[in-house]
Enzyme design. Structure first.
Site, PDB file in Angstrom:
ATOM      1  N   GLU A 105       1.051  -1.312  -0.080  1.00 33.20           N
ATOM      2  CA  GLU A 105      -0.262  -0.092   0.543  1.00 33.20           C
ATOM      3  C   GLU A 105       0.857   1.271  -0.562  1.00 33.20           C
ATOM      4  O   GLU A 105       1.585   1.361   0.984  1.00 33.20           O
ATOM      5  CB  GLU A 105      -1.351   0.018   1.213  1.00 33.20           C
ATOM      6  CG  GLU A 105      -1.809  -0.959   1.361  1.00 33.20           C
ATOM      7  CD  GLU A 105      -2.933  -0.370   0.167  1.00 33.20           C
ATOM      8  OE1 GLU A 105      -3.324   0.748  -0.498  1.00 33.20           O
ATOM      9  OE2 GLU A 105      -4.226  -1.292   0.309  1.00 33.20           O
ATOM     10  N   HIS A 176      -4.012  -3.067  -8.685  1.00 31.76           N
ATOM     11  CA  HIS A 176      -4.677  -3.150  -8.022  1.00 31.76           C
ATOM     12  C   HIS A 176      -6.594  -3.641  -8.782  1.00 31.76           C
ATOM     13  O   HIS A 176      -7.427  -4.049  -8.725  1.00 31.76           O
ATOM     14  CB  HIS A 176      -6.248  -2.703  -6.205  1.00 31.76           C
ATOM     15  CG  HIS A 176      -6.600  -3.950  -5.557  1.00 31.76           C
ATOM     16  ND1 HIS A 176      -7.027  -3.414  -4.930  1.00 31.76           N
ATOM     17  CD2 HIS A 176      -7.372  -5.158  -5.845  1.00 31.76           C
ATOM     18  CE1 HIS A 176      -7.732  -4.111  -4.137  1.00 31.76           C
ATOM     19  NE2 HIS A 176      -7.931  -5.511  -5.037  1.00 31.76           N
ATOM     20  N   ASP A 186      -7.220   1.325  -8.091  1.00 31.30           N
ATOM     21  CA  ASP A 186      -5.590   2.084  -7.051  1.00 31.30           C
ATOM     22  C   ASP A 186      -4.769   1.241  -8.029  1.00 31.30           C
ATOM     23  O   ASP A 186      -5.180  -0.288  -8.441  1.00 31.30           O
ATOM     24  CB  ASP A 186      -5.410   1.773  -5.791  1.00 31.30           C
ATOM     25  CG  ASP A 186      -6.308   0.466  -5.187  1.00 31.30           C
ATOM     26  OD1 ASP A 186      -7.197   0.396  -5.491  1.00 31.30           O
ATOM     27  OD2 ASP A 186      -5.477  -0.288  -4.163  1.00 31.30           O
TER      28      ASP A 186
HETATM   29 ZN   LIG Z   1      -5.951  -2.124  -3.620  1.00 30.29          ZN
END
Ligand SMILES: [Zn+2]
Length: 283
Positions: A105, A176, A186
């Site tokens: 992330e 993703h 994203d």
């Molecule tokens: Zn994601």
């Protein structure tokens, strides 16, 4: 950096910050052998707020790493343990990417909102014009503003991605938004995917190689961010370079042509911000 016991270890031997997430699949079913790297943005206000959320049972979500905008790395899940970052997902004929991937992330606000006096995040925080990438998403839709990924964050993420790629012999990097295109946007169009793919799966070829910068890139006196920047830094996007040697993710290069009137420049650039000439890999 290196990996020991499925934890990320700095060059000085210390493990990166580790905050264990309870949101993992326990027992044998939760043991994974990663094949892919899945990149995300947090759509959150800060790395810390996302770490708090991804380590809170209520979120029922996690990722292996969170990388802050200043490049600081926090690990939440060991790399051989199934984290919950991908959800229903599909890639190259396989489904359920959580079982075969490492999730990273990147702290980033995601899509932005244009208001009368400038850009803001979805929750109303101001974003400077130079931190906005205006682009349509590959999955469709109109041109929108997206928060840019700062260089320290990308350099850190590229280093980590290269280490993970080598250690686990990962076969690809995906977003993703690639593996769940109907649900997810994203890491979005501001993310330089081509650079990550070459950092993770690119292998240095024999002989001279022509490359070009994919963004503004610092050229340094040696292979590492601790070496001083040469006066022509940063090289503008699409600067052509000849690779003369390779050390890890760093490329020793000769400048082809001139930048700011300077010629015969030789130095080092990070391999994550360059791509083979003509690959169309501009980010
Ligand atoms: Zn994601």
């Amino acid at each position: 950096m290196k990996i020991r016991n499925h934890r990320l270890i700095r060059d000085d031997g210390a493990a990166v910050a580790f905050v264990a997430s309870p949101n993992v699949t326990k027992g044998n079913r939760g043991r994974i052998q990663p094949e892919y790297l899945v990149m995300h943005y947090t759509a959150g206000a800060s790395a810390q707020s996302s770490i708090n959320w991804l380590t809170n049972r209520e979120s029922e979500a996690s990722a292996h790493l969170v990388i802050a905008r200043d490049g600081a790395v926090t690990q939440l899940v060991p790399f051989n343990r199934k984290a919950w970052h991908a959800g229903p997902s599909r890639w190259a004929g396989r489904s359920g990417l959580n079982s075969i991937s490492i999730g990273i992330e990147l702290a980033n606000a995601g899509p932005l909102v244009r208001r009368a006096n400038g850009w803001t995040t979805g929750w109303g925080a101001a974003v400077a014009d130079e931190d906005v990438v205006e682009a349509a998403h590959d999955n469709g839709g109109s041109v929108r503003g997206w928060q840019a990924y700062p260089t320290p964050q990308l350099e850190s993420a590229l280093d980590v991605a290269a280490v993970l790629g080598r250690h686990y012999r990962l076969s690809d990097v995906v977003g993703h938004d690639d593996i769940a295109p109907a649900r997810k946007e994203d890491p979005g169009p501001a993310f330089p995917k081509a650079s990550f793919r070459s950092a993770v799966i690119g292998r240095a070829e024999d002989g001279p190689e022509l490359i070009e910068t994919t963004t503004a890139v610092n050229i340094r006196a040696g292979p590492g961010t601790g070496h001083e920047k040469l006066p022509v830094s940063p090289l503008p996007p699409a600067t052509r370079l000849e690779v003369v040697s390779v050390q890890g993710v760093w490329r020793e290069v000769n400048l082809i042509g001139a930048v700011d009137g300077e010629t015969n420049v030789q130095g080092w650039v990070h391999g994550g911000f360059v791509a083979p000439v003509g690959s169309g890999a501009r980010s």
